[in-house]
Design a protein around this motif. Structure first.
Motif, PDB file in Angstrom:
ATOM      1  N   ASN A 196       4.878  -2.218  -2.225  1.00  0.00           N
ATOM      2  CA  ASN A 196       4.998  -1.667  -0.882  1.00  0.00           C
ATOM      3  C   ASN A 196       3.971  -0.555  -0.722  1.00  0.00           C
ATOM      4  N   VAL A 197       3.103  -0.661   0.294  1.00  0.00           N
ATOM      5  CA  VAL A 197       2.105   0.387   0.533  1.00  0.00           C
ATOM      6  C   VAL A 197       2.232   1.008   1.920  1.00  0.00           C
ATOM      7  N   VAL A 198       3.225   0.569   2.687  1.00  0.00           N
ATOM      8  CA  VAL A 198       3.432   1.141   4.019  1.00  0.00           C
ATOM      9  C   VAL A 198       3.820   2.613   3.878  1.00  0.00           C
ATOM     10  N   GLY A 199       3.170   3.459   4.682  1.00  0.00           N
ATOM     11  CA  GLY A 199       3.455   4.892   4.638  1.00  0.00           C
ATOM     12  C   GLY A 199       2.492   5.670   3.762  1.00  0.00           C
ATOM     13  N   LEU A 200       1.716   4.953   2.930  1.00  0.00           N
ATOM     14  CA  LEU A 200       0.698   5.617   2.121  1.00  0.00           C
ATOM     15  C   LEU A 200      -0.563   5.816   2.962  1.00  0.00           C
ATOM     16  N   THR A 201      -1.516   6.586   2.435  1.00  0.00           N
ATOM     17  CA  THR A 201      -2.814   6.644   3.083  1.00  0.00           C
ATOM     18  C   THR A 201      -3.588   5.382   2.719  1.00  0.00           C
ATOM     19  N   LYS A 202      -4.659   5.142   3.470  1.00  0.00           N
ATOM     20  CA  LYS A 202      -5.473   3.953   3.222  1.00  0.00           C
ATOM     21  C   LYS A 202      -5.950   3.909   1.772  1.00  0.00           C
TER      22      LYS A 202
END
Length: 76
Positions: free
Chosen positions: A9-15
């Motif tokens: 899951n990478v949603v909510g992280l920076t690019k």
């Protein structure tokens, strides 16, 4: 096991954090920019395969990143 990768899951992280996390998992990242996002600039809003999906290593995961500069980044 070899021959498969699990989508994190990478949603909510920076690019940059999201790209690094995907590469650590053996995946590639493709960035889709969203200037109409309601999230702070540079935040990942979406990914095209959900967390936990099993895919072949090297699969490209498309992430949607906010490029909306009108929203302040949350600070302390």
């Amino acid at each position: 096991s070899q021959g498969q990768a699990t989508v994190p899951n990478v949603v909510g992280l920076t690019k940059d954090e999201a790209i690094a996390k995907l590469e650590d998992a053996g995946l590639k990242a493709s960035v889709n920019e969203d200037p109409e996002s309601t999230s702070p600039e540079d935040q990942v809003d979406a990914q095209d395969k959900p967390e936990g999906t099993i895919v072949p290593p090297g699969t490209t995961i498309t992430i949607t990143v906010s490029t909306n500069t009108d929203i302040p980044t949350p600070g302390p």
